[in-house]
Design a protein around this motif. Structure first.
Motif, PDB file in Angstrom:
ATOM      1  N   ARG A 122       0.369  17.235  24.227  1.00 49.74           N
ATOM      2  CA  ARG A 122      -1.516  16.922  23.871  1.00 49.74           C
ATOM      3  C   ARG A 122      -2.170  16.994  23.002  1.00 49.74           C
ATOM      4  O   ARG A 122      -1.997  18.223  22.145  1.00 49.74           O
ATOM      5  CB  ARG A 122      -1.753  17.400  25.101  1.00 49.74           C
ATOM      6  CG  ARG A 122      -3.287  16.840  25.353  1.00 49.74           C
ATOM      7  CD  ARG A 122      -3.456  17.386  26.604  1.00 49.74           C
ATOM      8  NE  ARG A 122      -4.121  19.250  26.245  1.00 49.74           N
ATOM      9  CZ  ARG A 122      -2.885  19.963  27.169  1.00 49.74           C
ATOM     10  NH1 ARG A 122      -2.565  19.817  27.634  1.00 49.74           N
ATOM     11  NH2 ARG A 122      -3.450  21.746  26.552  1.00 49.74           N
ATOM     12  N   PHE A 123      -2.422  16.065  22.208  1.00 53.88           N
ATOM     13  CA  PHE A 123      -3.249  15.802  21.211  1.00 53.88           C
ATOM     14  C   PHE A 123      -4.873  17.060  21.273  1.00 53.88           C
ATOM     15  O   PHE A 123      -5.503  15.899  22.801  1.00 53.88           O
ATOM     16  CB  PHE A 123      -3.185  14.650  20.519  1.00 53.88           C
ATOM     17  CG  PHE A 123      -4.335  14.499  19.099  1.00 53.88           C
ATOM     18  CD1 PHE A 123      -4.074  14.729  18.151  1.00 53.88           C
ATOM     19  CD2 PHE A 123      -5.936  13.946  19.190  1.00 53.88           C
ATOM     20  CE1 PHE A 123      -4.755  15.478  17.350  1.00 53.88           C
ATOM     21  CE2 PHE A 123      -6.334  14.348  18.152  1.00 53.88           C
ATOM     22  CZ  PHE A 123      -6.317  14.487  17.216  1.00 53.88           C
ATOM     23  N   GLU A 124      -5.328  17.341  20.682  1.00 54.65           N
ATOM     24  CA  GLU A 124      -6.770  18.139  21.391  1.00 54.65           C
ATOM     25  C   GLU A 124      -7.512  18.383  20.249  1.00 54.65           C
ATOM     26  O   GLU A 124      -7.248  18.773  19.257  1.00 54.65           O
ATOM     27  CB  GLU A 124      -6.355  19.278  21.929  1.00 54.65           C
ATOM     28  CG  GLU A 124      -5.983  19.426  23.396  1.00 54.65           C
ATOM     29  CD  GLU A 124      -6.276  21.283  23.796  1.00 54.65           C
ATOM     30  OE1 GLU A 124      -6.218  22.231  22.969  1.00 54.65           O
ATOM     31  OE2 GLU A 124      -5.238  20.804  25.300  1.00 54.65           O
ATOM     32  N   GLY A 136      -3.603  10.226  13.361  1.00 56.93           N
ATOM     33  CA  GLY A 136      -3.399   8.680  13.222  1.00 56.93           C
ATOM     34  C   GLY A 136      -4.154   8.079  13.837  1.00 56.93           C
ATOM     35  O   GLY A 136      -5.791   8.497  13.908  1.00 56.93           O
ATOM     36  N   GLU A 137      -4.288   7.405  15.201  1.00 58.99           N
ATOM     37  CA  GLU A 137      -5.443   6.983  16.321  1.00 58.99           C
ATOM     38  C   GLU A 137      -4.993   8.065  17.435  1.00 58.99           C
ATOM     39  O   GLU A 137      -5.854   7.131  18.264  1.00 58.99           O
ATOM     40  CB  GLU A 137      -4.022   4.797  16.880  1.00 58.99           C
ATOM     41  CG  GLU A 137      -4.180   4.495  14.795  1.00 58.99           C
ATOM     42  CD  GLU A 137      -5.318   4.071  14.645  1.00 58.99           C
ATOM     43  OE1 GLU A 137      -6.390   3.648  14.936  1.00 58.99           O
ATOM     44  OE2 GLU A 137      -5.416   3.661  13.345  1.00 58.99           O
ATOM     45  N   ALA A 138      -4.958   8.868  17.472  1.00 56.33           N
ATOM     46  CA  ALA A 138      -4.798   9.530  18.238  1.00 56.33           C
ATOM     47  C   ALA A 138      -6.367  10.161  19.220  1.00 56.33           C
ATOM     48  O   ALA A 138      -7.264  10.099  18.058  1.00 56.33           O
ATOM     49  CB  ALA A 138      -4.076  10.482  18.369  1.00 56.33           C
ATOM     50  N   GLU A 161      -5.000  12.537  25.210  1.00 54.05           N
ATOM     51  CA  GLU A 161      -3.481  11.800  24.165  1.00 54.05           C
ATOM     52  C   GLU A 161      -2.589  12.636  24.384  1.00 54.05           C
ATOM     53  O   GLU A 161      -2.269  13.509  23.527  1.00 54.05           O
ATOM     54  CB  GLU A 161      -4.002  10.587  23.112  1.00 54.05           C
ATOM     55  CG  GLU A 161      -5.054   9.067  24.336  1.00 54.05           C
ATOM     56  CD  GLU A 161      -4.728   8.609  23.495  1.00 54.05           C
ATOM     57  OE1 GLU A 161      -4.717   7.195  23.628  1.00 54.05           O
ATOM     58  OE2 GLU A 161      -4.669   8.591  21.900  1.00 54.05           O
ATOM     59  N   MET A 162      -1.118  11.498  24.725  1.00 52.18           N
ATOM     60  CA  MET A 162       0.265  12.504  24.991  1.00 52.18           C
ATOM     61  C   MET A 162       0.509  11.467  23.314  1.00 52.18           C
ATOM     62  O   MET A 162       0.238  10.731  23.124  1.00 52.18           O
ATOM     63  CB  MET A 162       1.113  12.639  25.353  1.00 52.18           C
ATOM     64  CG  MET A 162       0.707  13.055  26.932  1.00 52.18           C
ATOM     65  SD  MET A 162       0.045  14.701  26.724  1.00 52.18           S
ATOM     66  CE  MET A 162       1.785  15.620  26.308  1.00 52.18           C
ATOM     67  N   VAL A 163       1.273  12.523  22.723  1.00 51.10           N
ATOM     68  CA  VAL A 163       1.702  11.349  21.467  1.00 51.10           C
ATOM     69  C   VAL A 163       2.968  12.453  20.840  1.00 51.10           C
ATOM     70  O   VAL A 163       3.493  13.115  21.552  1.00 51.10           O
ATOM     71  CB  VAL A 163       0.654  12.287  19.905  1.00 51.10           C
ATOM     72  CG1 VAL A 163      -0.987  11.914  20.571  1.00 51.10           C
ATOM     73  CG2 VAL A 163       0.928  13.843  19.436  1.00 51.10           C
ATOM     74  N   VAL A 182       2.877  10.890  14.728  1.00 49.54           N
ATOM     75  CA  VAL A 182       3.453   9.790  14.647  1.00 49.54           C
ATOM     76  C   VAL A 182       3.591   8.256  15.182  1.00 49.54           C
ATOM     77  O   VAL A 182       3.535   7.510  14.957  1.00 49.54           O
ATOM     78  CB  VAL A 182       4.697  10.133  13.808  1.00 49.54           C
ATOM     79  CG1 VAL A 182       5.110  11.314  12.342  1.00 49.54           C
ATOM     80  CG2 VAL A 182       5.499  10.451  15.365  1.00 49.54           C
ATOM     81  N   GLU A 183       3.542   8.761  16.722  1.00 52.86           N
ATOM     82  CA  GLU A 183       3.230   7.569  17.579  1.00 52.86           C
ATOM     83  C   GLU A 183       2.257   8.313  18.498  1.00 52.86           C
ATOM     84  O   GLU A 183       2.348   9.383  18.974  1.00 52.86           O
ATOM     85  CB  GLU A 183       4.342   7.854  18.356  1.00 52.86           C
ATOM     86  CG  GLU A 183       5.175   6.682  19.486  1.00 52.86           C
ATOM     87  CD  GLU A 183       6.295   6.435  19.581  1.00 52.86           C
ATOM     88  OE1 GLU A 183       6.494   5.974  20.562  1.00 52.86           O
ATOM     89  OE2 GLU A 183       6.695   6.994  18.481  1.00 52.86           O
ATOM     90  N   VAL A 184       1.354   7.170  19.042  1.00 50.37           N
ATOM     91  CA  VAL A 184       0.782   8.013  20.037  1.00 50.37           C
ATOM     92  C   VAL A 184       0.976   7.320  21.651  1.00 50.37           C
ATOM     93  O   VAL A 184       1.921   5.672  21.403  1.00 50.37           O
ATOM     94  CB  VAL A 184      -0.380   7.223  19.290  1.00 50.37           C
ATOM     95  CG1 VAL A 184      -1.433   7.213  21.509  1.00 50.37           C
ATOM     96  CG2 VAL A 184      -1.464   7.510  19.141  1.00 50.37           C
ATOM     97  N   LEU A 185       1.744   8.009  22.242  1.00 50.63           N
ATOM     98  CA  LEU A 185       2.082   8.005  23.613  1.00 50.63           C
ATOM     99  C   LEU A 185       1.598   7.106  24.638  1.00 50.63           C
ATOM    100  O   LEU A 185       1.478   5.749  25.518  1.00 50.63           O
ATOM    101  CB  LEU A 185       3.216   9.064  24.629  1.00 50.63           C
ATOM    102  CG  LEU A 185       4.510   9.309  23.529  1.00 50.63           C
ATOM    103  CD1 LEU A 185       4.802  10.364  24.407  1.00 50.63           C
ATOM    104  CD2 LEU A 185       5.243   8.286  23.217  1.00 50.63           C
TER     105      LEU A 185
END
Length: 735
Positions: free
Chosen positions: A140-142, A169-171, A175-177, A196-199
């Motif tokens: 989880r991105f905080e 990035g775009e997180a 959001e989960m990344v 590297v990737e936003v889920l």
């Protein structure tokens, strides 16, 4: 190339003798480049304190003790256990939390074995990480102000990772990344990672599956070359495919599966013969016809080992073009199969078996519910809808019941423990958790598949060719002795003959306790006493089924060992017909790999089911439920609810009326003052206290009881100050 472990093994063999650099170079016969690597290893081991240098320049093991390499598994509370390389994991080394860093869960590490500070068993201390388990993490991105971090989704990965400016990035917050690790945790170094990737949202069902796949190492997507190879396979059976196959399209084959199933491995047909014997055809999808040995699809299938089934979704072993398409025995279309044609007498005893490739045309895709309505309920509407098949299904039911009786005669164990069925809503959220119903329809298919598996295994074994068996070993003497002591508390005995326990003895015990208050308790304890079934090239029989020879043949769409059995069967049939077949590569490696993949899949499936249970209970806080105790541990007891098929923990700290002591022999907690006792099977009324979706935990409390008061916090005593020689008053600190 010499490795660190090879170096340490050499020092161990030399019994503490100092070895010079020349001695070491000679021992391994190294070239110039490898000598530089050796020097780097020696310097690192010296820095780690594993080796020491004497006055003469020679190296020797440091006096503090031996070292060992292995894989560390961390508990979410910080401590860990090391499984040494080359061991089976039954005697792991404890590593206290203070000695874990810089390792993370799953890392391969070098550990110093030291005496415990408490004087008990030896403990480990991580010296160095040899191989990292993770290059990327899902979490989880905080974002809090200018500080961003990644909190891993796996609770066993306890480190949080700083995300540098520009690395998000775009997180967005919450959001989960997927993040790539840039710096691993060190003794004095913070961990960091870059997105590297936003889920997406954490409660998105697709994201939940992706997280489980990453956490347990289950492949999530198919490589492009595998998808391309699958797309190149024809989507229909052609007339050319019928060559050298028996045409069984006139037989009324049907598939019987769950309501949500999409991949149909097996179809069955039956006829009653004039002497009241039975001829059963078990047709299994001929996956081996489409999946070439050693091809890209085959390699990926071995890598996956098995399909992984989650509520509402699946990570298949084969691409959908095969698993749900040309290999699936869908109704109304021709399909290629491998057939086990089995003849049973009027008592359900197998008299003969024959195996061959064929082509079938399934008449119907039946569900367990529909089949049960015909066989058990005799529902007029369902019987009318399947009037052309109803008589055949009744004959199948007769044979299934005969086969159940024959298995019971030989001592096959049947715990028949219920499983949770998660009913999802349109958005993939759990709407109900119920006990999955197991009817005669389920048992019918189960019995026919067991019969086919056993017949194929016995035939191949008689041909004296290697194969992958499905084995289930008897319980160990230690486990069996503990079980005997346990059931003695209920006035039950188990006399073990000199030659060892047979499943019939355990089956007779289960029959004696059927319907008693302790039935569920003894069933649970016995089940935990048995080892887990696995794949092996050594035939050790299947204890639970009371079978001397057994393999998996009936599910090649979703299990790799079944595909191997198909290839072995086809090879032997071709050999007998004067042809040649290709023998699969190392069967031992395939067996070990398949057993690992099976355990991995079970863990991932259990994790998602537990998550769905927690999600369902999130809005039930404070509700009271009736239930019964299903497990007792030193830290509390687990309760299974009656109305909802979920379990929760009543922690011992919530029992404020007494001090409770755990009795391992009787699986019970007893209050020391009031003698109140909790044991498996006891009915209780509980209230839902707390739900933690990340840890997959549901906390309960006994209804109507006040929680214990919080522990009294005493102010810390001031530090002792030496009394000065002078009697002048001392100034009091204002801090």
């Amino acid at each position: 190339m010499v490795t660190t472990q090879q170096l340490l093994d050499l020092f161990e063999r030399r019994g503490g003798k100092a070895l010079s650099l020349r001695d070491l170079q000679s021992a391994f016969d190294l070239d110039a480049g490898e000598r530089k690597t050796l020097s780097r290893h020696l310097k690192q081991l010296e820095r780690d304190g594993v080796l020491s240098r004497g006055k003469g320049g020679g190296y020797a093991l440091a006096r503090r003790g031996r070292t060992v390499t292995g894989t560390i598994a961390l508990h979410r509370d910080g401590y860990g256990f090391l499984t040494a390389d080359g061991t089976d994991g039954t005697d792991n080394l404890f590593v206290p939390a203070r000695a874990v860093r810089p390792a993370m869960h799953g890392d391969r590490v070098l550990v110093a074995v030291e005496r415990s500070q408490r004087g008990g068993r030896p403990e480990g201390r991580v010296l160095r990480v040899l191989e990292r388990a993770y290059a990327t993490l899902i979490g989880r991105f905080e974002q809090v102000g200018d500080v961003a971090r990644l909190v891993p989704a796996d609770p066993q990965v306890r480190e949080s990772f700083l995300v540098p400016r520009g690395g998000e990035g775009e997180a967005r917050d919450g959001e989960m990344v997927v993040a790539r690790i840039e710096n691993y945790p060190g003794q004095a170094q913070s961990a960091s990672a870059r997105v590297v990737e936003v889920l997406g949202a954490a409660d998105d069902p697709a994201v939940e599956i992706r997280i489980a796949a990453e956490r347990f190492g289950v492949p999530y997507t198919f490589p492009p070359d595998v998808l391309a190879a699958a797309a190149a396979i024809p989507a229909t059976v052609t007339p050319a495919d019928h060559a050298d196959r028996e045409d069984l399209r006139a037989l009324p084959f049907v598939t019987i599966d769950g309501e949500t199933a999409k991949d149909f491995d097996d179809a069955v047909a039956i006829e009653r013969l004039p002497d009241d014997s039975y001829r059963l055809w078990v047709a299994i999808a001929d996956v081996a016809h489409y999946v070439a040995v050693g091809g890209s699809i085959d390699r990926e299938a071995l890598n996956r080992g098995t399909s992984v089934y989650f509520p509402g979704s699946c990570l298949p072993m084969l691409p959908e073009a095969l698993s749900n398409g040309i290999c699936s025995l869908n109704p109304g279309v021709d399909r290629l199969v491998m057939v086990a044609e089995l003849l049973f007498d009027r008592h359900g005893r197998r008299q003969s078996s024959r195996f061959y490739p064929g082509v079938i045309h399934s008449r119907a895709r039946l569900t367990y519910t529909e089949t049960a309505k015909i066989l058990v309920d005799r529902d007029p509407e369902t019987c009318a809808n399947y009037a052309h098949l109803a008589d055949m299904l009744v004959i199948m039911g007769e044979l299934a019941e005969l086969r159940i009786a024959r298995r019971h005669e030989r001592g096959s164990l049947d715990f028949d423990l219920p499983e949770a069925e998660v009913i999802l809503g349109l958005r993939g959220r759990p709407e109900q958790i119920v006990r999955a119903e197991r009817t005669l329809a389920h048992r019918l298919i189960e019995e026919f598949m067991l019969a086919a598996n056993e017949a194929v295994a016995e035939w191949l074994d008689r041909q004296r060719i290697p194969l992958v068996f499905r084995i289930h070993e008897p319980p160990s003497e230690e486990k069996l002795g503990a079980f005997q002591e346990f059931i003695a508390h209920f006035n039950q005995g188990l006399a073990i003959p000199v030659e060892g326990v047979r499943p019939k003895l355990l089956q007779e015990l289960l029959e004696r306790i059927a319907g008693t208050p302790e039935e569920k308790l003894i069933n649970h304890v016995l089940l935990r006493s048995l080892p887990q079934a696995r794949y092996s090239i050594d035939n050790r029989g299947h204890f639970g089924l009371a079978a001397d020879c057994y393999c998996h043949f009936t599910s090649p769409i979703r299990r790799y060992p079944d595909l191997i059995i198909h290839r072995l069967l086809r090879r032997q049939l071709q050999f007998q017909a004067g042809g040649e077949g290709r023998l699969p590569a190392s069967l031992e490696e395939i067996a070990e790999r398949s057993s690992h993949c099976e355990r991995r899949a079970m863990e991932a499936e259990r994790d998602i089911v537990n998550l769905k249970k927690c999600q369902y209970m999130l809005d039930k806080l404070g509700e009271e439920h009736r239930g019964f105790i299903v497990s007792v541990q030193p830290f509390g007891f687990f309760v299974e609810l009656d109305a909802v098929f979920v379990e929760g923990l009543v922690h011992i700290s919530s029992l404020g009326d007494d001090y409770y002591q755990f009795d391992e022999a009787t699986h019970s907690l007893t209050g020391m003052s009031r003698r109140r006792r909790f044991t498996i099977g006891d009915p209780v009324v509980v209230a839902v206290h707390k739900v933690d979706t990340q840890r997959r935990e549901i906390d309960l409390r006994l209804a109507g009881e006040q929680p214990p008061p919080p522990p009294r916090r005493l102010a810390p005593a001031p530090p002792r100050v030496p009394r000065p020689a002078s009697r002048a008053p001392q100034k009091r600190s204002r801090r």
